[in-house]
Design an enzyme around this catalytic site. Structure first.
Site, mmCIF file in Angstrom:
data_model
loop_
_atom_site.group_PDB
_atom_site.id
_atom_site.type_symbol
_atom_site.label_atom_id
_atom_site.label_comp_id
_atom_site.label_asym_id
_atom_site.label_seq_id
_atom_site.Cartn_x
_atom_site.Cartn_y
_atom_site.Cartn_z
ATOM 1 N N THR A 224 17.220 18.598 -14.321
ATOM 2 C CA THR A 224 17.021 19.482 -13.333
ATOM 3 C C THR A 224 17.451 18.552 -12.084
ATOM 4 O O THR A 224 17.224 17.071 -12.099
ATOM 5 C CB THR A 224 15.965 20.084 -12.298
ATOM 6 O OG1 THR A 224 16.027 21.422 -12.247
ATOM 7 C CG2 THR A 224 14.365 19.615 -12.145
ATOM 8 N N GLN A 246 10.986 19.852 -6.828
ATOM 9 C CA GLN A 246 12.289 19.346 -7.965
ATOM 10 C C GLN A 246 11.688 18.064 -8.549
ATOM 11 O O GLN A 246 11.662 18.166 -10.190
ATOM 12 C CB GLN A 246 13.637 19.178 -7.067
ATOM 13 C CG GLN A 246 15.355 19.606 -8.060
ATOM 14 C CD GLN A 246 14.636 20.922 -8.414
ATOM 15 O OE1 GLN A 246 14.537 21.633 -7.857
ATOM 16 N NE2 GLN A 246 15.343 21.158 -9.523
ATOM 17 N N GLU A 314 22.576 21.247 -8.930
ATOM 18 C CA GLU A 314 22.710 22.185 -10.753
ATOM 19 C C GLU A 314 22.513 23.642 -8.432
ATOM 20 O O GLU A 314 21.888 24.289 -8.731
ATOM 21 C CB GLU A 314 21.084 21.956 -10.862
ATOM 22 C CG GLU A 314 20.554 23.449 -11.122
ATOM 23 C CD GLU A 314 19.646 22.744 -11.906
ATOM 24 O OE1 GLU A 314 18.911 24.071 -12.706
ATOM 25 O OE2 GLU A 314 19.031 22.124 -12.238
ATOM 26 N N HIS A 315 21.531 22.652 -7.613
ATOM 27 C CA HIS A 315 20.759 23.336 -6.651
ATOM 28 C C HIS A 315 21.366 22.691 -5.528
ATOM 29 O O HIS A 315 21.650 21.100 -5.052
ATOM 30 C CB HIS A 315 19.467 23.783 -6.686
ATOM 31 C CG HIS A 315 18.744 23.722 -7.587
ATOM 32 N ND1 HIS A 315 17.750 23.087 -8.319
ATOM 33 C CD2 HIS A 315 18.559 25.345 -8.687
ATOM 34 C CE1 HIS A 315 18.014 23.997 -9.549
ATOM 35 N NE2 HIS A 315 18.091 25.289 -9.677
#
Length: 416
Positions: A224, A246, A314-315
């Site tokens: 992630t 995260q 991803e973010h």
């Protein structure tokens, strides 16, 4: 701290998968294909140190998990489900009522069966059930199957409750590559499915890659990641926990903070260092911060956006005084979170869009999971005689140019 050019010069991602795992994955898949449930029970004992006489969890157990769940958790899961459902319904592709004159169009059908992988590992993830099964349910998938690794004390009650809320049809306590093989081939107990979605470790990711083509998949997920663009108006204490949130997923989780103000980045660095020794899940967070955390000084707006698009995280989070310009300029991210009150974590649980998102720069060419990934799209071509006659000469001539004479004849015979 690195300036943008220094970062870009050294920026690279490891191969998302360890190629040395290939023979192991191949052998596991073959064992499941040949020996079915017997192989699954053996792997449960070998890898998860759990003896499972029954792979399937009964509907009674699933309902009991929901019924006995504390009210606060039940309400939180229910609110998450309702928001996800409402959002996915709003973006679902639907068949349109067409005029008779429309001769080419598309129609959508739900997949017949879907398998969902819900990780076990370091935490319990009912949110993964909500962020996947809800989408399949909204799409109209007939058979939704969940697989999740067995635990010594049984499958998480929260995970089972989420399965109840989303009306999952079957839940099996099996994980790893072996569960992906089971969903692909089918066993005495586990049904073969059309598509497999959901995050997992490298064994799960590699099994999905290995079996793709025999079964549909959502993506091959890596660790992630989050990248944030901040300025001097950002709440740095909040940013610290955006980073930690995260990092606590995985020692390999990647965190990037980009800013045009070097002093702001230095202040953030000192706050992270001060908070780190007392952070929850220190062993995981500290390793991620030590090895996969980057502070990047950009010289201007365009450079900050260029770095973000190169990372293609991803973010992505924008926490600046004027975030609006970034919405158009930041193009390649899994999901974009704007402002102080839209932290990435809210997207993990209750915002509405699925948290199953592309990693390892794949946001440059693919998208996050949505209800539409559980639909097939068929084109329908229904021409009138007039339309056929208008375009047939071009079709038969192109067939002739390509030396596909039976193609050409298929047109000519209709013109005669």
């Amino acid at each position: 701290m690195l300036n943008a050019q220094q970062f870009l010069n050294q920026f690279s991602l490891e191969a998302p998968l360890d190629e040395s795992l290939y023979p192991i994955i191949r052998d596991i898949c073959q064992e499941v294909k040949v020996h079915g449930d017997k192989a699954l029970k053996m792997y449960n004992l070998t890898f998860d140190h759990t003896k499972t006489d029954h792979l399937e969890i009964s509907h009674e157990q699933i309902k009991a998990a929901f019924d006995t769940l504390d009210e606060k958790t039940k309400q939180a899961l229910q609110q998450s489900y309702e928001r996800i459902k409402a959002y996915q319904e709003s973006i679902k592709q639907t068949n349109q009522q067409l005029e008779e004159s429309v001769e080419c169009y598309e129609i959508y059908h739900p997949l017949e069966s879907v398998g969902i992988y819900v990780p076990g590992g370091k935490a319990s993830y009912p949110s993964t059930v909500l962020m996947t099964a809800t989408l399949a349910q909204v799409a109209g998938v007939e058979n939704i199957v969940v697989v999740t690794p067995p635990q010594p004390n049984g499958v998480s009650q929260e995970v089972l409750a989420a399965c109840y809320i989303t009306q999952v049809n079957q839940v099996f306590q099996v994980g790893g590559a072996q569960s992906i093989a089971a969903l692909t081939y089918g066993t005495e107990t586990i049904p073969k499915v059309d598509k497999i979605v959901g995050p997992g470790n490298q064994f799960v990711a590699y099994a999905k890659k290995y079996l793709f083509g025999q079964v549909g998949i959502d993506q091959i997920a890596g660790p992630t990641e989050i990248a944030l663009i901040i300025d001097d108006t950002a709440d740095l204490d909040a940013i610290v926990y955006d980073v930690f949130a995260q990092a606590e997923h995985d020692e390999l989780a990647r965190t990037y903070v980009i800013g045009e103000d070097a002093q702001v980045l230095k202040d953030l660095e000192s706050r992270i260092a001060k908070a780190l020794p007392n952070v929850d899940r220190y062993d995981i967070v500290s390793k991620s911060i030590a090895n996969q955390h980057y502070l990047i000084h950009a010289s201007n707006f365009d450079e900050a956006c260029h770095v973000m698009n190169t990372i293609a995280p991803e973010h992505a989070s924008i926490q600046t005084v004027n975030p609006q310009p970034y919405i158009e300029k930041v193009k390649y991210v899994g999901a974009l979170f704007i402002g102080h009150y839209s932290p990435e974590v809210i997207g993990d649980y209750v915002a509405g869009p699925s948290h199953v998102l592309p990693t390892n720069r794949t946001a440059r060419f693919t998208n996050g999971l949505s209800v539409n990934d559980f639909l097939t799209r068929n084109t329908v071509i229904h021409l009138s005689k007039d339309t056929f006659e208008q375009i047939a000469d071009s079709a038969q001539h192109i067939a002739h140019v390509e030396a596909l004479y039976n193609h050409q004849q298929s047109i000519l015979i209709r013109q005669s």
